[in-house]
Design a protein around this motif. Sequence first.
Motif, mmCIF file in Angstrom:
data_model
loop_
_atom_site.group_PDB
_atom_site.id
_atom_site.type_symbol
_atom_site.label_atom_id
_atom_site.label_comp_id
_atom_site.label_asym_id
_atom_site.label_seq_id
_atom_site.Cartn_x
_atom_site.Cartn_y
_atom_site.Cartn_z
ATOM 1 N N MET A 46 0.876 -1.167 -0.037
ATOM 2 C CA MET A 46 0.102 0.081 -0.126
ATOM 3 C C MET A 46 0.788 1.213 -0.150
ATOM 4 O O MET A 46 0.598 2.217 -0.575
ATOM 5 N N VAL A 47 1.812 1.199 0.711
ATOM 6 C CA VAL A 47 2.754 2.211 0.849
ATOM 7 C C VAL A 47 3.432 2.518 -0.701
ATOM 8 O O VAL A 47 3.596 3.665 -1.100
ATOM 9 N N LEU A 48 4.129 1.451 -0.994
ATOM 10 C CA LEU A 48 4.609 1.354 -2.579
ATOM 11 C C LEU A 48 3.708 2.187 -3.426
ATOM 12 O O LEU A 48 4.272 3.022 -4.248
ATOM 13 N N ILE A 49 2.367 1.688 -3.640
ATOM 14 C CA ILE A 49 1.420 2.334 -4.411
ATOM 15 C C ILE A 49 1.191 3.786 -4.003
ATOM 16 O O ILE A 49 1.176 4.776 -5.097
ATOM 17 N N MET A 53 1.542 7.038 -6.718
ATOM 18 C CA MET A 53 0.312 8.147 -6.876
ATOM 19 C C MET A 53 0.869 9.369 -6.722
ATOM 20 O O MET A 53 0.442 10.355 -7.083
ATOM 21 N N LEU A 54 1.691 9.629 -5.776
ATOM 22 C CA LEU A 54 2.166 10.910 -5.399
ATOM 23 C C LEU A 54 3.265 11.355 -6.018
ATOM 24 O O LEU A 54 3.931 12.430 -5.803
ATOM 25 N N GLY A 55 3.926 10.537 -7.078
ATOM 26 C CA GLY A 55 4.942 11.008 -7.765
ATOM 27 C C GLY A 55 6.420 11.077 -7.235
ATOM 28 O O GLY A 55 7.208 11.613 -7.659
ATOM 29 N N THR A 58 11.511 7.955 -6.795
ATOM 30 C CA THR A 58 12.627 7.357 -6.205
ATOM 31 C C THR A 58 12.464 6.752 -5.000
ATOM 32 O O THR A 58 12.929 5.446 -5.079
ATOM 33 N N PHE A 59 11.364 6.727 -4.096
ATOM 34 C CA PHE A 59 11.123 6.018 -3.008
ATOM 35 C C PHE A 59 10.320 5.085 -3.756
ATOM 36 O O PHE A 59 10.618 3.623 -3.183
ATOM 37 N N PHE A 60 9.614 5.080 -4.648
ATOM 38 C CA PHE A 60 8.899 3.900 -5.273
ATOM 39 C C PHE A 60 9.829 2.845 -5.923
ATOM 40 O O PHE A 60 9.644 1.558 -5.449
ATOM 41 N N TYR A 61 10.964 3.335 -6.994
ATOM 42 C CA TYR A 61 11.822 2.497 -7.374
ATOM 43 C C TYR A 61 12.483 1.714 -6.205
ATOM 44 O O TYR A 61 12.989 0.571 -6.314
ATOM 45 N N ILE A 62 13.011 2.366 -5.079
ATOM 46 C CA ILE A 62 13.678 1.461 -4.193
ATOM 47 C C ILE A 62 12.937 0.629 -3.448
ATOM 48 O O ILE A 62 13.331 -0.443 -3.022
ATOM 49 N N SER A 63 11.653 1.002 -3.059
ATOM 50 C CA SER A 63 10.638 0.039 -2.292
ATOM 51 C C SER A 63 10.398 -1.185 -3.240
ATOM 52 O O SER A 63 10.461 -2.272 -2.762
ATOM 53 N N LEU A 64 10.302 -0.923 -4.530
ATOM 54 C CA LEU A 64 9.925 -2.037 -5.643
ATOM 55 C C LEU A 64 11.268 -2.869 -5.716
ATOM 56 O O LEU A 64 11.059 -4.199 -5.771
#
Length: 667
Positions: A46-49, A53-55, A58-64
């Motif tokens: 959920m945090v990854l999504i 969604m918030l753009g 950087t944090f999205f790619y690291i979390s993924l």
Amino acid sequence: VSNPRSLVAIQKDHTKRDAAIGKCFNLFYDVLTIFISIADVTTDIMVLISYYMLGRMTFFYISLAILLVAQIGYLIVFFLGFDIDDLLDKIQNILYKLCCCDGKLLEVCCCGQCDIDSLDNKCCKCLLLSFLVTIFVTSVVIALFMLLPFGHLVSFLMYFLENKESAFTKCLAKRIGIKKRANIPMEQHLNEMAKFTIEKINKHGGFILEAFLEALPQSILQLVAMVYFQETNIVSVCSIILSMTSIMTKSLVLSQGAEWKSYFFCWLCVCTDFFSIFFVVSWIFLSNDYISGTFLGHFSVIGQVWIYKVAITVLPPFVFIAICYVLVGFWCLCFVIWKENSRPGERWWEAPLFVALFVLCGNAVVVFLYVVGVIIGVLLFEIVCFTISAVWIFLFFTIDRWDYSSTKTAEVIKSLLAFVGDASFKNNDRIIRIAAINYAYFKQKNNSADALMKYIEEQYKQETLHTLRYRDLRDHCTVPKNANFFQTLWKAYWELFGYFIKESIPKFTSNPNFKYFVQTCVELAALLMIYLSLPLYLLGRIATILYPYFIIAYLSWYGLWSKLHVFELSMLGIYVGLQCIIFVFGFFVFRTHLWLWHVLPGAKDSGMSWSKDMKPFWKKLYRFYDSVQWLPVIKEILMRQFGDDIGLIISDYVKAIKDDDLDEERE
């Protein structure tokens, strides 16, 4: 009926209760582990999504990337922890059935006319079969990548396949061909806590992997995102708390202790120090309209106090080492390099060349490694607080005195603690019970010459056991120096300076060479660190314990409770709650080890020998204990029933009979 019993001591059988509690805790731990793991993974996704969604790419790619690495780890664990040979055989048999050459597709051609080593002259049927094999291998590789998102199922397979007799395990092995490989062996001589550790590692190996490979980095990343963007939401807060809870619950299996209270206390101390990382980071960077961050451009007064605490109590030894290196170590290294390269026969330019290389290159490497070591060391020394007490108990009061991992010693510790723990608060009962344990042990070993046994017998004859103290047991044992541990340690602490004055300095002044100069400098630096840095560091640990209460006082004084986010308040509340649990639980742990320390005080594990058959020991123990504590009880009853005159006469006869029985036992 066959077990020895006391006429005075109240004996409670907690076997059934302990077994029921252990079974319930075992089930509760399994359910809690599975629930937290599922909830943690769900909130992480959920945090990854939300990052996407918030753009916040950087944090999205690291979390993924963290999730993908975790899934790859699950696949590796699957292939290492499960036997799939039967599954591969089933797949191979399916391929053989598709071929008309009885499974010899790679050896002979089904039509007898094709060139096996070449694809040019194959018939259509053989080409079709080769194409199907290629498609199948490709499909297997694609299927592995498609299974990556479902890598968490490996944790559940490890858990449910641990029971070899379950219907699920048998069905999976028979119909699909997946079996779990051999686990850590469960040795019979291990105690219940050691067996619990091995069982949980075997069953929860996948969940433990999830905690350290996914929950830990995800929680750190989410905490950094909160601090960086200065905003929180309920999902992120729940995700971090679940990740920390997941890590802490999984680390329970790595704890150590002589008995269950020490086992949980050690785990609580480590978990509290681990949680303090998130607590400190969430508060030192706190800055809003009401708590401005003016110190160093980023920190509020809360962060300022923490930085001063670290600078005063943790940094001094590292700064002192740096000063010693600049003033002494650097020049000593230059001297050694010059001396090693200026021997007779060496070229004249080698010595200055190697010294110059060290100054320009080698020194830079030393400084770089030192800076890295300082960063790691400061973080480690600052984090460690409550763990110090747990490590202290384990090193000095557990591992050196008790072979706690064996079943026999664990049963001895459990029975002794039950006997001492049931003591009343009257007639100095607890210390007398400990004295009875020591007396029975030496009596069973026929060691009548032991100093402590002689002292106990002497006090018994003088009827002064009811005034016995813990210190009396320590001072009159065979090795009082080992028994009075803190006094010996304190004395040795202050004797170090005297040794330096009387031994090290005269050795250098009488023979002033380079070797003794370096040795004297190292010893002087060690003394300064021991007498200056160690007290400061211990004061810093006290400041660390008081730090959350300073925050509470600051918020209350300025009325800022309603101006803060729920995340900071959650961190503060949980950290204070963990401290309260440690303080309450620690009282019982330290009391337990106080009792155990006075059982054969000063003795090491190698000097203890407990018999497999403990009945003679308990018989001697109860006989001695009853002779000491039974008489006051009987005397009180006699005086109440027959009056002071007749009751006193009868009690004297009773005492004489008990003394004769004890004398016969000594003979």
